[in-house]
Design a protein around this motif. Structure first.
Motif, PDB file in Angstrom:
ATOM      1  N   THR A   1     -25.851  -5.037   4.169  1.00 54.91           N
ATOM      2  CA  THR A   1     -25.131  -4.720   5.253  1.00 54.91           C
ATOM      3  C   THR A   1     -23.559  -4.354   4.983  1.00 54.91           C
ATOM      4  OG1 THR A   1     -26.097  -7.704   5.642  1.00 54.91           O
ATOM      5  CG2 THR A   1     -24.232  -6.946   6.784  1.00 54.91           C
TER       6      THR A   1
ATOM      7  N   THR B   1     -27.985 -11.945   4.424  1.00 53.61           N
ATOM      8  CA  THR B   1     -28.875 -11.823   5.429  1.00 53.61           C
ATOM      9  C   THR B   1     -29.731 -12.715   5.183  1.00 53.61           C
ATOM     10  OG1 THR B   1     -27.659 -10.220   5.359  1.00 53.61           O
ATOM     11  CG2 THR B   1     -29.553 -10.086   6.843  1.00 53.61           C
TER      12      THR B   1
ATOM     13  N   ASP C   1     -22.919 -13.367   8.846  1.00 53.65           N
ATOM     14  CA  ASP C   1     -22.916 -12.803   7.845  1.00 53.65           C
ATOM     15  C   ASP C   1     -22.345 -11.569   7.795  1.00 53.65           C
ATOM     16  OD1 ASP C   1     -24.818 -12.275   6.370  1.00 53.65           O
ATOM     17  OD2 ASP C   1     -26.417 -10.411   7.152  1.00 53.65           O
TER      18      ASP C   1
HETATM   19 MG   LIG Z   1     -27.062  -8.681   4.179  1.00 60.37          MG
END
Ligand SMILES: [Mg+2]
Ligand SMILES: Nc1nc2c(ncn2[C@@H]2O[C@H](COP(=O)(O)OP(=O)(O)OP(=O)(O)O)[C@@H](O)[C@H]2O)c(=O)[nH]1
Length: 270
Positions: free
Chosen positions: A40, A20, A59
């Protein structure tokens, strides 16, 4: 510029490796980064323009493996096979190489076009860890680019390599061996999977075979859905292997496979 010209890249790797951070650096997004793993959970998409070249960047959630055991793992692996990004950029924490390369092995098995971004070089250097990137590249068969995602150091060079790999359209061959019993079972399963073109659109036959031996529920179900008769044959052969490994090593096939991945990683780091 047409969006169709954009190079589609996926950022994949272990939790906390800096995916990220790199995503934010490139896209100007302000996605949350954290000092704890598993930040994430969903994939995020962004766009980056570099010297007239567009990059569509995804991502992915961090994972330690590519099994079917967790939501994150399934999200990451399904994205890679269903969306087929031009290049997978494997963000590797250079200060924690052995553990991170275990996942890299699984990208190699999956046969996706791969570039290894060796992140946190600053941390590694502070700890006195020196990494021979050329040797690492030679032994994995994919480009290895050192970066510091936090500052953007090395990112230009990384993107240049990503662009080159996307044009080359080359898929890495896995060099990992899993020991005589598993290798022999793979040699039997692969031609059958190829002959009946099982899951041929999405997975290399060698990967499908490995997943059947690992008793991966998602892949076994997909194979059975496509061809129950041949699927059963493959499962029966896999069961013979499992019994043999239980009798001789008191181990499960997935454990033996994991051990050999670590063996491959250690042979690289020697
Ligand atoms: Mg991440
Ligand atoms: N020193 C240093 N720290 C970094 C670097 N890249 C990322 N970090 C830090 O590492 C931590 C984790 O970064 P993230 O970008 O959230 O990692 P991630 O791979 O997205 O993690 P998950 O979403 O959990 O998979 C954060 O504290 C970042 O600031 C780097 O190159 N150098």
């Amino acid at each position: 510029m047409l969006m169709a010209d954009a190079v589609h890249i996926a950022l994949a790797g272990n939790p906390n490796a800096g995916k990220t951070t790199l995503f934010n650096y490139l896209t100007g997004a302000r996605q949350h980064v954290g000092n704890y793993p598993g930040v994430t959970v969903e994939k995020k998409e962004g766009f980056y323009l570099h010297e007239g070249q567009g990059f569509r960047i995804v991502d992915l959630p961090g994972t330690y493996s590519l099994t079917a055991y967790s939501v994150e793992e399934l999200v990451a692996r399904d994205y890679l096979v269903n969306e087929q990004p031009d290049v997978v950029v494997n963000i590797v924490d250079a200060s924690n190489l052995e553990r991170n390369l275990y996942l890299s092995c699984q990208f190699l098995e999956l046969g996706v076009p791969l570039v290894i971004a060796l992140n946190m070089i600053d941390v590694a250097e502070k700890r006195g860890i020196r990494i021979d990137t050329e040797k690492l590249s030679r032994l994995t068969g994919v480009p290895v680019m050192p970066i510091v995602a936090r500052t953007g150091k090395g990112v230009e060079e990384l993107l240049g390599t990503v662009q080159a790999v996307s044009r080359a359209d080359a898929r890495p061959q896995t060099l990992i061996r899993y020991g005589v019993d598993i290798d022999e079972a793979l040699r039997e399963l692969v031609p059958i999977i190829e002959e009946y073109k099982l899951l041929a659109e999405t997975y290399p036959a060698s990967w499908t075979a490995l997943k059947i031996l690992e008793n991966d529920e998602q892949i076994v179900a997909k194979v059975m859905l496509e061809n129950m008769v041949v699927g059963q044959r493959l499962i029966d052969r896999s069961a013979v292997l499992a019994r043999h490994l239980q009798d001789t090593l008191e181990a499960y096939p997935e454990t033996v496979i994991a051990d050999h991945r670590y063996g491959f990683v250690r042979s690289i780091l020697r």
